[in-house]
Design a protein around this motif. Structure first.
Motif, PDB file in Angstrom:
ATOM      1  N   VAL A 196      42.235  -6.013  -9.790  1.00  0.00           N
ATOM      2  CA  VAL A 196      42.141  -6.827 -10.997  1.00  0.00           C
ATOM      3  C   VAL A 196      40.872  -7.669 -10.893  1.00  0.00           C
ATOM      4  O   VAL A 196      40.670  -8.378  -9.909  1.00  0.00           O
ATOM      5  N   LYS A 197      40.010  -7.560 -11.912  1.00  0.00           N
ATOM      6  CA  LYS A 197      38.769  -8.332 -11.913  1.00  0.00           C
ATOM      7  C   LYS A 197      38.189  -8.350 -13.326  1.00  0.00           C
ATOM      8  O   LYS A 197      38.242  -7.336 -14.028  1.00  0.00           O
ATOM      9  N   ASP A 198      37.627  -9.487 -13.700  1.00  0.00           N
ATOM     10  CA  ASP A 198      36.931  -9.611 -14.992  1.00  0.00           C
ATOM     11  C   ASP A 198      37.767  -9.093 -16.164  1.00  0.00           C
ATOM     12  O   ASP A 198      37.287  -8.321 -16.993  1.00  0.00           O
ATOM     13  N   ARG A 199      39.006  -9.484 -16.214  1.00  0.00           N
ATOM     14  CA  ARG A 199      39.939  -9.133 -17.303  1.00  0.00           C
ATOM     15  C   ARG A 199      40.297  -7.648 -17.355  1.00  0.00           C
ATOM     16  O   ARG A 199      40.824  -7.157 -18.361  1.00  0.00           O
ATOM     17  N   LEU A 200      39.978  -6.905 -16.283  1.00  0.00           N
ATOM     18  CA  LEU A 200      40.352  -5.494 -16.222  1.00  0.00           C
ATOM     19  C   LEU A 200      41.318  -5.281 -15.062  1.00  0.00           C
ATOM     20  O   LEU A 200      41.114  -5.808 -13.968  1.00  0.00           O
ATOM     21  N   LEU A 201      42.373  -4.525 -15.319  1.00  0.00           N
ATOM     22  CA  LEU A 201      43.365  -4.179 -14.302  1.00  0.00           C
ATOM     23  C   LEU A 201      43.390  -2.663 -14.164  1.00  0.00           C
ATOM     24  O   LEU A 201      43.457  -1.945 -15.163  1.00  0.00           O
ATOM     25  N   ALA A 203      45.494   0.278 -11.938  1.00  0.00           N
ATOM     26  CA  ALA A 203      46.552   0.619 -10.991  1.00  0.00           C
ATOM     27  C   ALA A 203      46.396   2.078 -10.602  1.00  0.00           C
ATOM     28  O   ALA A 203      46.266   2.953 -11.478  1.00  0.00           O
ATOM     29  N   GLY A 204      46.384   2.347  -9.301  1.00  0.00           N
ATOM     30  CA  GLY A 204      46.280   3.719  -8.797  1.00  0.00           C
ATOM     31  C   GLY A 204      47.625   4.194  -8.308  1.00  0.00           C
ATOM     32  O   GLY A 204      48.384   3.432  -7.703  1.00  0.00           O
ATOM     33  N   GLY A 205      47.920   5.471  -8.541  1.00  0.00           N
ATOM     34  CA  GLY A 205      49.249   5.985  -8.230  1.00  0.00           C
ATOM     35  C   GLY A 205      49.288   7.015  -7.120  1.00  0.00           C
ATOM     36  O   GLY A 205      48.264   7.530  -6.659  1.00  0.00           O
ATOM     37  N   PHE A 206      50.515   7.325  -6.714  1.00  0.00           N
ATOM     38  CA  PHE A 206      50.790   8.218  -5.588  1.00  0.00           C
ATOM     39  C   PHE A 206      50.438   9.666  -5.903  1.00  0.00           C
ATOM     40  O   PHE A 206      50.247  10.482  -5.013  1.00  0.00           O
ATOM     41  N   GLN A 207      50.367  10.015  -7.207  1.00  0.00           N
ATOM     42  CA  GLN A 207      50.004  11.383  -7.608  1.00  0.00           C
ATOM     43  C   GLN A 207      48.604  11.425  -8.218  1.00  0.00           C
ATOM     44  O   GLN A 207      48.311  12.275  -9.052  1.00  0.00           O
ATOM     45  N   GLY A 208      47.744  10.487  -7.822  1.00  0.00           N
ATOM     46  CA  GLY A 208      46.375  10.484  -8.331  1.00  0.00           C
ATOM     47  C   GLY A 208      46.228   9.823  -9.687  1.00  0.00           C
ATOM     48  O   GLY A 208      45.159   9.901 -10.306  1.00  0.00           O
ATOM     49  N   GLU A 209      47.276   9.154 -10.161  1.00  0.00           N
ATOM     50  CA  GLU A 209      47.197   8.498 -11.465  1.00  0.00           C
ATOM     51  C   GLU A 209      46.273   7.284 -11.426  1.00  0.00           C
ATOM     52  O   GLU A 209      46.171   6.606 -10.415  1.00  0.00           O
ATOM     53  N   LEU A 210      45.626   7.002 -12.554  1.00  0.00           N
ATOM     54  CA  LEU A 210      44.878   5.766 -12.764  1.00  0.00           C
ATOM     55  C   LEU A 210      45.273   5.223 -14.130  1.00  0.00           C
ATOM     56  O   LEU A 210      45.173   5.920 -15.137  1.00  0.00           O
ATOM     57  N   ILE A 211      45.761   3.988 -14.128  1.00  0.00           N
ATOM     58  CA  ILE A 211      46.189   3.330 -15.373  1.00  0.00           C
ATOM     59  C   ILE A 211      45.329   2.087 -15.541  1.00  0.00           C
ATOM     60  O   ILE A 211      45.276   1.237 -14.650  1.00  0.00           O
ATOM     61  N   CYS A 212      44.639   1.983 -16.681  1.00  0.00           N
ATOM     62  CA  CYS A 212      43.707   0.875 -16.915  1.00  0.00           C
ATOM     63  C   CYS A 212      44.190   0.019 -18.081  1.00  0.00           C
ATOM     64  O   CYS A 212      44.606   0.542 -19.118  1.00  0.00           O
ATOM     65  N   LYS A 213      44.092  -1.281 -17.876  1.00  0.00           N
ATOM     66  CA  LYS A 213      44.524  -2.220 -18.907  1.00  0.00           C
ATOM     67  C   LYS A 213      43.559  -3.396 -18.970  1.00  0.00           C
ATOM     68  O   LYS A 213      43.169  -3.931 -17.934  1.00  0.00           O
ATOM     69  N   GLU A 238      38.058  -0.171  -6.576  1.00  0.00           N
ATOM     70  CA  GLU A 238      37.170  -1.333  -6.597  1.00  0.00           C
ATOM     71  C   GLU A 238      36.533  -1.441  -7.971  1.00  0.00           C
ATOM     72  O   GLU A 238      35.902  -0.497  -8.448  1.00  0.00           O
ATOM     73  N   ILE A 239      36.716  -2.598  -8.626  1.00  0.00           N
ATOM     74  CA  ILE A 239      36.118  -2.857  -9.933  1.00  0.00           C
ATOM     75  C   ILE A 239      34.796  -3.597  -9.716  1.00  0.00           C
ATOM     76  O   ILE A 239      34.728  -4.519  -8.899  1.00  0.00           O
ATOM     77  N   TYR A 240      33.768  -3.208 -10.448  1.00  0.00           N
ATOM     78  CA  TYR A 240      32.486  -3.902 -10.309  1.00  0.00           C
ATOM     79  C   TYR A 240      31.732  -3.853 -11.641  1.00  0.00           C
ATOM     80  O   TYR A 240      32.090  -3.098 -12.549  1.00  0.00           O
ATOM     81  N   SER A 241      30.675  -4.649 -11.738  1.00  0.00           N
ATOM     82  CA  SER A 241      29.810  -4.633 -12.918  1.00  0.00           C
ATOM     83  C   SER A 241      28.459  -4.056 -12.539  1.00  0.00           C
ATOM     84  O   SER A 241      27.914  -4.367 -11.479  1.00  0.00           O
ATOM     85  N   THR A 242      27.909  -3.217 -13.402  1.00  0.00           N
ATOM     86  CA  THR A 242      26.571  -2.665 -13.177  1.00  0.00           C
ATOM     87  C   THR A 242      25.533  -3.757 -13.468  1.00  0.00           C
ATOM     88  O   THR A 242      25.871  -4.782 -14.074  1.00  0.00           O
ATOM     89  N   PRO A 243      24.282  -3.545 -13.068  1.00  0.00           N
ATOM     90  CA  PRO A 243      23.249  -4.547 -13.368  1.00  0.00           C
ATOM     91  C   PRO A 243      23.147  -4.880 -14.862  1.00  0.00           C
ATOM     92  O   PRO A 243      22.790  -5.993 -15.234  1.00  0.00           O
ATOM     93  N   SER A 244      23.516  -3.925 -15.714  1.00  0.00           N
ATOM     94  CA  SER A 244      23.467  -4.191 -17.161  1.00  0.00           C
ATOM     95  C   SER A 244      24.720  -4.906 -17.668  1.00  0.00           C
ATOM     96  O   SER A 244      24.821  -5.245 -18.842  1.00  0.00           O
ATOM     97  N   GLY A 245      25.697  -5.092 -16.751  1.00  0.00           N
ATOM     98  CA  GLY A 245      26.915  -5.808 -17.129  1.00  0.00           C
ATOM     99  C   GLY A 245      28.066  -4.912 -17.550  1.00  0.00           C
ATOM    100  O   GLY A 245      29.125  -5.389 -17.946  1.00  0.00           O
ATOM    101  N   VAL A 258      35.604  10.524  -3.993  1.00  0.00           N
ATOM    102  CA  VAL A 258      35.328   9.177  -4.496  1.00  0.00           C
ATOM    103  C   VAL A 258      34.792   9.353  -5.911  1.00  0.00           C
ATOM    104  O   VAL A 258      33.813  10.078  -6.119  1.00  0.00           O
ATOM    105  N   ARG A 259      35.449   8.722  -6.882  1.00  0.00           N
ATOM    106  CA  ARG A 259      35.070   8.885  -8.283  1.00  0.00           C
ATOM    107  C   ARG A 259      34.701   7.541  -8.891  1.00  0.00           C
ATOM    108  O   ARG A 259      35.384   6.544  -8.656  1.00  0.00           O
ATOM    109  N   ASP A 260      33.653   7.554  -9.687  1.00  0.00           N
ATOM    110  CA  ASP A 260      33.201   6.353 -10.371  1.00  0.00           C
ATOM    111  C   ASP A 260      33.480   6.512 -11.865  1.00  0.00           C
ATOM    112  O   ASP A 260      33.102   7.520 -12.470  1.00  0.00           O
ATOM    113  N   PHE A 261      34.168   5.525 -12.442  1.00  0.00           N
ATOM    114  CA  PHE A 261      34.510   5.572 -13.860  1.00  0.00           C
ATOM    115  C   PHE A 261      33.783   4.467 -14.620  1.00  0.00           C
ATOM    116  O   PHE A 261      33.753   3.314 -14.185  1.00  0.00           O
ATOM    117  N   ASP A 262      33.200   4.853 -15.748  1.00  0.00           N
ATOM    118  CA  ASP A 262      32.534   3.924 -16.652  1.00  0.00           C
ATOM    119  C   ASP A 262      33.566   3.460 -17.678  1.00  0.00           C
ATOM    120  O   ASP A 262      34.045   4.255 -18.487  1.00  0.00           O
TER     121      ASP A 262
END
Length: 445
Positions: A196-201, A203-213, A238-245, A258-262
């Protein structure tokens, strides 16, 4: 990492090894400290019948967890000694904990950087997988998010109110439409990791799930499954911000990816593959380097743009489950089942600059304060170590309690440290406040 959830009794006994020690507490409270966490009603009853502990009560001598040592025939000191002797650290490589001892730095204990503020018993922090302990996240000195069974819960230490943010016990589906989002969603997601960071949550799951809120919007914004492999656990996010925000997050998975999601465009932007399951990933403050650790004694420092190896990280003796960058972008830390945390200097990676030793077991979580002054490392149970990074990790504060650690988090302003404790009787949220040269009244925070 092992493909076994934490409610598998055999694996619980391997990691925790507390059965013999806890007989007296079992008799006192009619509980079962080790084993399946399926009996939620009993757990909830036991966990709410004892009151919280305040800073004022702790100063008057009350145990911070409310354990009534005066009613037990064993003293706290004796119980601690027995735990240290009998706790079984989970290892993938036998005797890795013994092998790492000779290299470890001798640190000066007795530091007091964070003072006990409150133990909140109504906040029931739980764990799904015994090797994954990143389920507690603070977004301010008063606001913390954690897993409690099938719920992500928000706790305000200011009002002492708890509220449900996300419930994954039933069906969860996105209420927004984005390309690549699984509109059918998921049912009964077993959440293995959280960020949880910067108003984004996420959750990663046991079967590879990703839930974003988004915390400031109703419903779930995005659902995806990283892989349909049998061994698909999402080990870390890990949640992060790019240089452009722009908001991004990195997911580390047991399928060696390892996957990166925009999250501005809700799409997968990068996918790197490694030779072994990836248990944790950390992006450097400038966004150029990634620390990759997993089911291999050696970690890797890679180029964040290409995924190509910059340098192997050689020194640990077992599998690693934690990593973190110092805010200066020059040093970083890795945590391993050999009971050590190693500090590395990105300018000279031929060997680590320091090895810091845990008491009981693996280093399963590492956090730096945003000002770079302190680093905390959590063992699987009982101990969180807070090091003075500024002094070169020469001094530490040892936070000592009883119970499995579900996660820990400094607040972004460094003022608070929250530790989730998972235990059938004493499960709670421990809150510590950064010690200043002046002190507040208990009623004012």
């Amino acid at each position: 990492m092992s493909h076994q959830p934490a409610d598998d009794a055999e694996y619980m006994d391997d990691e925790y090894g507390m059965e013999d020690v806890d007989d007296e507490m079992d008799e006192e409270f009619g509980r079962e400290m080790v084993g399946s966490d399926s009996d939620v009603d009993e757990y909830d009853y036991l966990n709410t019948k004892m009151a919280d502990t305040s800073a004022a009560q702790a100063r008057r001598g009350k145990d911070i967890q409310g354990i009534p040592w005066e009613r037990l025939s064993i003293t706290r000191e004796k119980y601690r000694q027995t735990r240290l002797e009998q706790y079984k650290n989970y290892e993938n490589i036998p005797q890795s904990g013994e092998g790492s001892e000779k290299e470890c730095k001798v640190t000066q204990k007795g530091g007091m950087y964070y003072e006990f503020r409150r133990n909140s018993r109504s906040v029931k922090s739980t764990i799904l997988h015994f090797q994954l302990r990143n389920l507690v996240w603070a977004t301010s000195k008063h606001d913390v998010y954690l897993m409690s069974h099938f719920q992500v819960v928000h706790w305000s230490s200011l009002t002492c109110n708890k509220s449900e943010v996300l419930n994954v016990s039933g069906h969860v589906a996105p209420c927004e439409k984005h390309p690549g989002s699984l509109l059918e969603g998921f049912t009964q997601t077993q959440v293995s990791t959280l960020a949880v960071k910067d108003r984004l949550l996420v959750a990663g799951g046991f079967q590879g799930e990703l839930i974003c809120k988004h915390l400031d919007r109703p419903g779930v914004c995005f659902c995806t499954r990283t892989t349909y492999d049998d061994n698909a656990i999402t080990n870390a996010v890990e949640i992060y911000s790019t240089p452009s925000g722009a908001a991004h997050f990195t997911a580390s998975n047991n399928d060696c990816g390892v996957r990166d999601f925009d999250m501005e465009r809700f799409q997968l932007s990068k996918h790197f593959r490694f030779p072994w399951p990836v248990n944790h990933t950390s992006l450097s403050p400038d966004g150029k380097l990634l620390v990759i650790v997993g089911d291999n004694p050696d970690g890797i420092l890679v180029d964040a743009a290409t995924g190509k190896t910059v340098m192997p990280l050689v020194g640990h003796l077992d599998f690693s489950f934690a990593s973190a960058w110092h805010p200066n972008g020059l040093t970083f830390a890795t945590g391993n089942q050999d009971k050590t945390c190693r500090i590395w200097d990105a300018r000279n990676l031929s060997k680590s600059v320091a090895a810091l030793k845990g008491n009981l077991g693996a280093i399963r979580s590492i956090r730096f304060t945003s000002d770079g002054r302190f680093m905390a490392m959590a063992e699987p149970a009982d101990f969180v170590h807070v090091y003075d990074a500024k002094s070169g990790y020469e001094k530490e504060q040892e936070i000592d309690f009883f119970g499995e650690i579900s996660g820990m988090s400094f607040s972004p302003d460094t003022e608070s440290l929250f530790i989730g404790v998972w235990d059938r009787t004493y499960g709670s949220l421990l809150e510590f406040g950064r010690r200043q040269n002046y002190s507040y009244l208990d009623s004012i925070i």
